[in-house]
Write a protein that holds these residues in place. Structure first.
Motif, mmCIF file in Angstrom:
data_model
loop_
_atom_site.group_PDB
_atom_site.id
_atom_site.type_symbol
_atom_site.label_atom_id
_atom_site.label_comp_id
_atom_site.label_asym_id
_atom_site.label_seq_id
_atom_site.Cartn_x
_atom_site.Cartn_y
_atom_site.Cartn_z
ATOM 1 N N LEU A 1 -109.533 15.288 -76.889
ATOM 2 C CA LEU A 1 -108.199 15.572 -76.762
ATOM 3 C C LEU A 1 -107.293 14.763 -77.707
ATOM 4 O O LEU A 1 -106.127 15.468 -77.938
ATOM 5 N N SER A 2 -107.711 13.966 -78.486
ATOM 6 C CA SER A 2 -106.974 13.114 -79.355
ATOM 7 C C SER A 2 -106.686 14.041 -80.431
ATOM 8 O O SER A 2 -105.679 13.964 -81.130
ATOM 9 N N VAL A 3 -107.411 15.150 -80.893
ATOM 10 C CA VAL A 3 -107.243 16.013 -82.001
ATOM 11 C C VAL A 3 -106.806 17.297 -81.391
ATOM 12 O O VAL A 3 -106.923 18.393 -82.222
ATOM 13 N N SER A 4 -106.503 17.553 -80.382
ATOM 14 C CA SER A 4 -106.244 18.874 -79.497
ATOM 15 C C SER A 4 -105.225 19.418 -80.268
ATOM 16 O O SER A 4 -103.913 18.677 -80.570
ATOM 17 N N LYS A 5 -104.921 20.668 -80.410
ATOM 18 C CA LYS A 5 -103.942 21.408 -81.184
ATOM 19 C C LYS A 5 -102.972 22.156 -79.746
ATOM 20 O O LYS A 5 -101.880 22.300 -80.052
ATOM 21 N N SER A 6 -103.595 22.127 -78.582
ATOM 22 C CA SER A 6 -102.791 22.602 -77.276
ATOM 23 C C SER A 6 -101.870 21.306 -77.006
ATOM 24 O O SER A 6 -101.944 20.157 -77.345
ATOM 25 N N GLU A 7 -100.899 21.733 -76.085
ATOM 26 C CA GLU A 7 -99.940 20.688 -75.314
ATOM 27 C C GLU A 7 -100.489 19.741 -74.576
ATOM 28 O O GLU A 7 -101.333 20.131 -73.860
ATOM 29 N N VAL A 8 -100.409 18.505 -74.653
ATOM 30 C CA VAL A 8 -101.381 17.106 -74.093
ATOM 31 C C VAL A 8 -99.998 16.461 -73.284
ATOM 32 O O VAL A 8 -99.230 16.185 -73.964
ATOM 33 N N ILE A 9 -100.218 16.540 -71.908
ATOM 34 C CA ILE A 9 -99.538 15.542 -71.284
ATOM 35 C C ILE A 9 -100.276 13.887 -71.371
ATOM 36 O O ILE A 9 -101.403 13.804 -70.937
ATOM 37 N N ALA A 10 -99.363 13.313 -72.005
ATOM 38 C CA ALA A 10 -99.925 11.932 -72.149
ATOM 39 C C ALA A 10 -99.331 10.730 -71.087
ATOM 40 O O ALA A 10 -98.039 10.585 -71.066
ATOM 41 N N LEU A 11 -100.056 9.975 -70.285
ATOM 42 C CA LEU A 11 -99.698 9.211 -69.244
ATOM 43 C C LEU A 11 -100.292 7.956 -69.495
ATOM 44 O O LEU A 11 -101.320 7.809 -69.893
ATOM 45 N N LYS A 12 -99.528 6.895 -68.868
ATOM 46 C CA LYS A 12 -100.300 5.537 -68.957
ATOM 47 C C LYS A 12 -99.798 4.874 -67.556
ATOM 48 O O LYS A 12 -98.902 5.206 -67.001
ATOM 49 N N PHE A 13 -100.567 3.859 -67.216
ATOM 50 C CA PHE A 13 -100.430 3.274 -65.989
ATOM 51 C C PHE A 13 -101.016 1.864 -65.936
ATOM 52 O O PHE A 13 -101.833 1.403 -67.004
ATOM 53 N N ALA A 14 -100.706 0.953 -65.203
ATOM 54 C CA ALA A 14 -101.136 -0.513 -64.959
ATOM 55 C C ALA A 14 -102.483 -0.502 -64.473
ATOM 56 O O ALA A 14 -102.590 0.121 -63.414
ATOM 57 N N ASN A 15 -103.634 -1.257 -65.102
ATOM 58 C CA ASN A 15 -104.635 -1.312 -64.571
ATOM 59 C C ASN A 15 -105.022 -2.507 -64.041
ATOM 60 O O ASN A 15 -105.982 -2.868 -63.378
ATOM 61 N N VAL A 16 -104.095 -3.247 -64.008
ATOM 62 C CA VAL A 16 -103.793 -4.765 -63.209
ATOM 63 C C VAL A 16 -103.572 -4.470 -61.713
ATOM 64 O O VAL A 16 -102.450 -4.026 -61.632
ATOM 65 N N PRO A 17 -104.247 -4.763 -60.727
ATOM 66 C CA PRO A 17 -103.866 -4.577 -59.353
ATOM 67 C C PRO A 17 -102.643 -5.167 -59.120
ATOM 68 O O PRO A 17 -101.857 -4.397 -58.354
ATOM 69 N N ALA A 18 -102.219 -6.294 -59.420
ATOM 70 C CA ALA A 18 -101.133 -7.081 -59.103
ATOM 71 C C ALA A 18 -99.707 -6.382 -59.743
ATOM 72 O O ALA A 18 -98.800 -6.366 -59.102
ATOM 73 N N GLU A 19 -100.172 -5.466 -60.723
ATOM 74 C CA GLU A 19 -98.925 -4.377 -61.271
ATOM 75 C C GLU A 19 -98.868 -3.308 -60.719
ATOM 76 O O GLU A 19 -98.065 -2.462 -61.070
ATOM 77 N N SER A 20 -99.861 -2.681 -59.621
ATOM 78 C CA SER A 20 -99.728 -1.515 -59.362
ATOM 79 C C SER A 20 -98.850 -1.427 -57.810
ATOM 80 O O SER A 20 -98.634 -2.661 -57.632
ATOM 81 N N ILE A 21 -98.612 -0.333 -57.416
ATOM 82 C CA ILE A 21 -98.028 -0.235 -56.054
ATOM 83 C C ILE A 21 -98.885 -0.894 -55.015
ATOM 84 O O ILE A 21 -98.582 -1.615 -54.161
ATOM 85 N N ALA A 22 -100.197 -0.520 -54.891
ATOM 86 C CA ALA A 22 -101.282 -0.914 -54.026
ATOM 87 C C ALA A 22 -102.502 -0.643 -54.546
ATOM 88 O O ALA A 22 -102.963 0.125 -55.251
ATOM 89 N N TYR A 23 -103.433 -1.711 -54.233
ATOM 90 C CA TYR A 23 -104.863 -1.387 -54.858
ATOM 91 C C TYR A 23 -105.912 -2.231 -53.660
ATOM 92 O O TYR A 23 -105.168 -3.461 -53.243
ATOM 93 N N THR A 24 -106.844 -1.639 -53.359
ATOM 94 C CA THR A 24 -107.747 -2.476 -52.394
ATOM 95 C C THR A 24 -109.092 -1.978 -52.608
ATOM 96 O O THR A 24 -109.694 -1.247 -53.281
#
Length: 236
Positions: free
Chosen positions: A36-59
């Motif tokens: 998808l990194s070379v796609s010519k279509s519209e791409v929704i790019a999202l990022k998020f915290a992968n460290v549990p302590a930086e998330s809203i909740a992790y279990t």
């Protein structure tokens, strides 16, 4: 006695060679460039915290390296879900602005084949983005490259940790190109079938605490014609 010592050394050398061959098998290659990194279509790019302590909740089961967050969150210790973890996190756009919220469930997969370089996790996302709508993501993820390039060096380190700059795509299916299946549930993307790729970048990892500095990424490719009849899912 010398035969016992020789046998022990032989076993250690054999185990070492096996592990080295498993981790550095030349026939196990990374996928490389994300489809998808070379796609010519519209791409929704999202990022998020992968460290549990930086998330809203992790279990998880409460016994894994990554500790549940917050401290009193319910743990998934029952036998049917003991190998499952769940996370709720804020999703941000490419400009680091809050874009929505995501809930992810992950479970160890029976399709793991270490000799083939497959350390598989089955996962699903429910994502809500006010600008686009809600989406469901189904995917298989392969953590073998992460284990080989981050966790194994951390195990070899006397400090039981790793620091650097590692980034890799996790998605390996079920799409034909190793992409995740994404289905729009509401809003602008309602009824659309899309492709997605999840990635992870890591700067610090500890065998005692898990991910210390890490960020997840998710690319979702919108169809060239969002409302084309052949892209809409039949709904009752």
């Amino acid at each position: 006695m010398k035969y016992v010592i020789s046998l022990g050394l032989g076993l250690l050398v054999g185990v070492g060679l096996f592990v080295a061959g498993l981790l550095f098998n030349p026939f196990i290659a990374d996928r490389g460039l994300s489809p998808l990194s070379v796609s010519k279509s519209e791409v929704i790019a999202l990022k998020f915290a992968n460290v549990p302590a930086e998330s809203i909740a992790y279990t998880n089961d409460g016994e894994s390296i990554q500790e549940p967050h917050p401290e009193k969150v319910l743990q998934l210790w029952e036998a049917p879900i003991r190998t499952t973890s769940a996370m709720t996190t804020v999703m941000r756009d490419a400009r680091n602005r809050v874009a929505g919220i995501g809930v992810k469930f992950m479970s160890d997969s029976e399709s793991t084949r270490l000799l083939q370089g497959d350390m598989i996790v089955d996962s699903v996302w429910y994502i809500y983005l006010p600008e686009h709508g809600s989406m469901f993501v189904e995917q298989t993820e392969n953590y073998f490259p992460f284990v080989r390039e981050v966790a194994f060096p951390a195990w070899r380190s006397s400090a039981r940790g790793w620091r650097g700059n590692w980034r890799g795509d996790l998605s390996t299916g079920p799409g034909a190109l190793g992409t995740a299946n994404v289905v729009g549930g509401s809003g602008r993307v309602e009824g659309l079938r899309m492709d997605g790729v999840e990635s992870m970048s890591v700067q610090a990892f500890s065998l005692d605490k898990g991910l210390i500095s890490a960020e997840g990424g998710l690319l979702i490719e919108l169809p060239a014609s969002q409302f084309a009849d052949d892209e809409v899912i039949d709904t009752p």
